[in-house]
Motif scaffolding. Sequence first.
Motif, PDB file in Angstrom:
ATOM      1  N   UNK A 128      30.855  62.429  14.382  1.00  0.00           N
ATOM      2  CA  UNK A 128      31.284  61.041  14.496  1.00  0.00           C
ATOM      3  C   UNK A 128      32.802  61.007  14.323  1.00  0.00           C
ATOM      4  N   UNK A 129      33.499  60.587  15.352  1.00  0.00           N
ATOM      5  CA  UNK A 129      34.958  60.533  15.305  1.00  0.00           C
ATOM      6  C   UNK A 129      35.443  59.144  15.686  1.00  0.00           C
ATOM      7  N   UNK A 130      36.501  58.680  15.028  1.00  0.00           N
ATOM      8  CA  UNK A 130      37.043  57.378  15.381  1.00  0.00           C
ATOM      9  C   UNK A 130      37.739  57.438  16.740  1.00  0.00           C
ATOM     10  N   UNK A 131      37.743  56.297  17.414  1.00  0.00           N
ATOM     11  CA  UNK A 131      38.504  56.222  18.656  1.00  0.00           C
ATOM     12  C   UNK A 131      39.842  55.546  18.361  1.00  0.00           C
ATOM     13  N   UNK A 132      40.652  55.366  19.381  1.00  0.00           N
ATOM     14  CA  UNK A 132      41.969  54.775  19.196  1.00  0.00           C
ATOM     15  C   UNK A 132      41.923  53.365  18.642  1.00  0.00           C
ATOM     16  N   UNK A 133      40.941  52.580  19.073  1.00  0.00           N
ATOM     17  CA  UNK A 133      40.821  51.200  18.596  1.00  0.00           C
ATOM     18  C   UNK A 133      40.473  51.159  17.105  1.00  0.00           C
ATOM     19  N   UNK A 134      39.598  52.067  16.700  1.00  0.00           N
ATOM     20  CA  UNK A 134      39.230  52.139  15.289  1.00  0.00           C
ATOM     21  C   UNK A 134      40.447  52.471  14.443  1.00  0.00           C
ATOM     22  N   UNK A 135      41.242  53.417  14.902  1.00  0.00           N
ATOM     23  CA  UNK A 135      42.428  53.814  14.148  1.00  0.00           C
ATOM     24  C   UNK A 135      43.471  52.701  14.100  1.00  0.00           C
ATOM     25  N   UNK A 136      43.597  51.924  15.170  1.00  0.00           N
ATOM     26  CA  UNK A 136      44.504  50.767  15.132  1.00  0.00           C
ATOM     27  C   UNK A 136      44.043  49.789  14.061  1.00  0.00           C
ATOM     28  N   UNK A 137      42.738  49.515  14.003  1.00  0.00           N
ATOM     29  CA  UNK A 137      42.202  48.580  13.016  1.00  0.00           C
ATOM     30  C   UNK A 137      42.465  49.063  11.592  1.00  0.00           C
ATOM     31  N   UNK A 138      42.255  50.351  11.346  1.00  0.00           N
ATOM     32  CA  UNK A 138      42.474  50.899  10.007  1.00  0.00           C
ATOM     33  C   UNK A 138      43.958  50.844   9.645  1.00  0.00           C
ATOM     34  N   UNK A 139      44.819  51.243  10.569  1.00  0.00           N
ATOM     35  CA  UNK A 139      46.257  51.207  10.298  1.00  0.00           C
ATOM     36  C   UNK A 139      46.757  49.785  10.092  1.00  0.00           C
ATOM     37  N   UNK A 140      46.220  48.865  10.864  1.00  0.00           N
ATOM     38  CA  UNK A 140      46.607  47.460  10.707  1.00  0.00           C
ATOM     39  C   UNK A 140      46.185  46.945   9.328  1.00  0.00           C
ATOM     40  N   UNK A 141      44.986  47.296   8.924  1.00  0.00           N
ATOM     41  CA  UNK A 141      44.510  46.900   7.602  1.00  0.00           C
ATOM     42  C   UNK A 141      45.383  47.472   6.502  1.00  0.00           C
TER      43      UNK A 141
END
Length: 164
Positions: free
Chosen positions: A110-123
């Motif tokens: 299970x790996x994050x995609x680019x959108x997931x990483x944007x959400x985490x970084x934004x948070x």
Amino acid sequence: MPMQDHVAWNAMIAGYVHVCRSREALRVFDEMMSAGAFVGEATVVSVLTACAQMGPFGPWKVGALWRWPWRCSRAWAKGICTLGQVCGPTMNGMALECLELFNRMEIPGIHPNGFTLVAVLRGCSMAGLVDEGQECFDPMKDKHGVDPWLEHYGCVVDLYGQAG
């Protein structure tokens, strides 16, 4: 309900969320769990939205939602993005919940995609979590195979800007 399948449960939960009746949505979710119905992406999104609508009383339900061994990266991504973007990462302390989900995503295959990483970084940026944001950004390419986008770099710049 005459037919208690996951579609009917999800429709009821989403309907309550749509009219901002979060407590009822979460009550139906509890009944759904008790009935042993399938919990999928639609359920995840609706329950996370209900938690965000409830203010400080909602996040406790998020932990219960993520106790199951999710094997679908899309379900994880939807949950993280819902917490990180749709609900607003600082709303109700959801940035920490977003990070918790991201860290629990460390399941083989299970790996994050680019959108997931944007959400985490934004948070992380909105909550001022500089170290945590850097820990998410640094291994993007090597660990997750995601080339940073302009949005990722923007989040990191904002992260440092928010921290002064």
